[in-house]
Scaffold this motif. Sequence first.
Motif, mmCIF file in Angstrom:
data_model
loop_
_atom_site.group_PDB
_atom_site.id
_atom_site.type_symbol
_atom_site.label_atom_id
_atom_site.label_comp_id
_atom_site.label_asym_id
_atom_site.label_seq_id
_atom_site.Cartn_x
_atom_site.Cartn_y
_atom_site.Cartn_z
ATOM 1 N N GLU A 116 -2.964 -0.956 -3.289
ATOM 2 C CA GLU A 116 -3.703 0.311 -3.230
ATOM 3 C C GLU A 116 -2.723 1.469 -3.291
ATOM 4 O OE1 GLU A 116 -6.847 2.637 -0.224
ATOM 5 O OE2 GLU A 116 -5.979 0.700 0.330
ATOM 6 N N LYS B 257 0.840 -1.201 0.000
ATOM 7 C CA LYS B 257 0.000 0.000 0.000
ATOM 8 C C LYS B 257 0.869 1.244 0.000
ATOM 9 C CE LYS B 257 -3.754 2.323 2.513
ATOM 10 N NZ LYS B 257 -4.710 2.255 3.651
ATOM 11 N N GLU C 134 -2.044 -1.504 -10.116
ATOM 12 C CA GLU C 134 -2.826 -1.832 -8.926
ATOM 13 C C GLU C 134 -3.312 -3.273 -9.040
ATOM 14 O OE1 GLU C 134 -5.255 1.176 -7.031
ATOM 15 O OE2 GLU C 134 -4.754 2.571 -8.644
#
Length: 369
Positions: free
Chosen positions: A40, A9, A53
């Motif tokens: 993300e 992330k 992603e």
Amino acid sequence: MKIAFCLYKYFPFGGLQRDFFRVAKEIVLRGHTVRVYVREWVGEKPTDFEIIEVPTHSISNHGKNSEYFNWVSNHLNSNPVDRVVGFNRMPGLDVYFTGDVCYAEKTKNKNFLYKLTSRYRHFISFEQAVFNKGLATKILVLTENRKSEIQEHYHTEDGRFYLLPPGIDIDRKYDKQPQDCREKFREEFALSNEQKLLLQVCSNYELKGVDRSIKALASLPASKRENTFLFVVGEDNPEKMSALAQSLNISDHVRFFRGRNDISRFMLGADLMLHPARQEAAGIVILESIVSCLPIIVSGNCGYSSYVNTASAGVVLAEPFDQNSYNQTLEKVLENSALRQTWHANAKHFADTHDLYGLAKRAADIILQ
């Protein structure tokens, strides 16, 4: 060269994420191609990165990690690169940037039932795939303590470790700020010269001990507490900590802010940084506090806490953490302005005479060599 970066992330205010961003930017500046795999990405996407992603559907984090790893492995088989660099632990890495504490060390006192869980088996197996003796993964570490922890559990060869210098953005340094920065900041937030501002900057309030700081503020004698305020800046839900402040009748003395790009203003406007973290592999905010000449109280389990002692720029709390000791330390530091001024001067000298800015260049050298 084509370099792939693996990071579960990205968000712009995390310490690990900021280290990743600086290293990846340095790679691009040297004329190479960067591909980033994330579950993300939060925030603006740079146009000079290829950002992919990765879709995941599992409910648990470790399930998402496994899906991410399998998807990225398949994609790399079809779209190969010259290096795979991980900022999270997983199999198949050429280079791993050690931004988290050693999981085996963190869980060594857990009971055998915990170690039968799928969560434990996932994280320990992904860690073994990076640190086990006989592997070829290069390991970038931020502190000697982190290297020692890893070797204690995995007997990893010395030659695979590369100690990096810190990597603070030079624009965080005290002499890069406007001369009237402190005055304007305190005017903006209606803080008088007599009032003391405590600052805590973090993106995980519980892990970084915001509750400990709120309790310490509440413990101050009424006469000191009336003129002392705590600003907490970072990406987290403040509901739980706000409720704690309210239960201790100090909600008017605690303010929460989302992650910001003007942290240097807060550091110059504050009187004392607090970082009583329960867990912190390094803690770039510790060094940013030093280069801002802001005295700091920090827990001893933080990787970069040794810099506070070396610079004589604050207090390193003994481990294991003791709330009463923290409370007493905060009170003593707040009432001793001469000590804070000495720490301020020491931090200024340290910031001017030590390399605290070279992480990205050194990491890029190792990745590309």
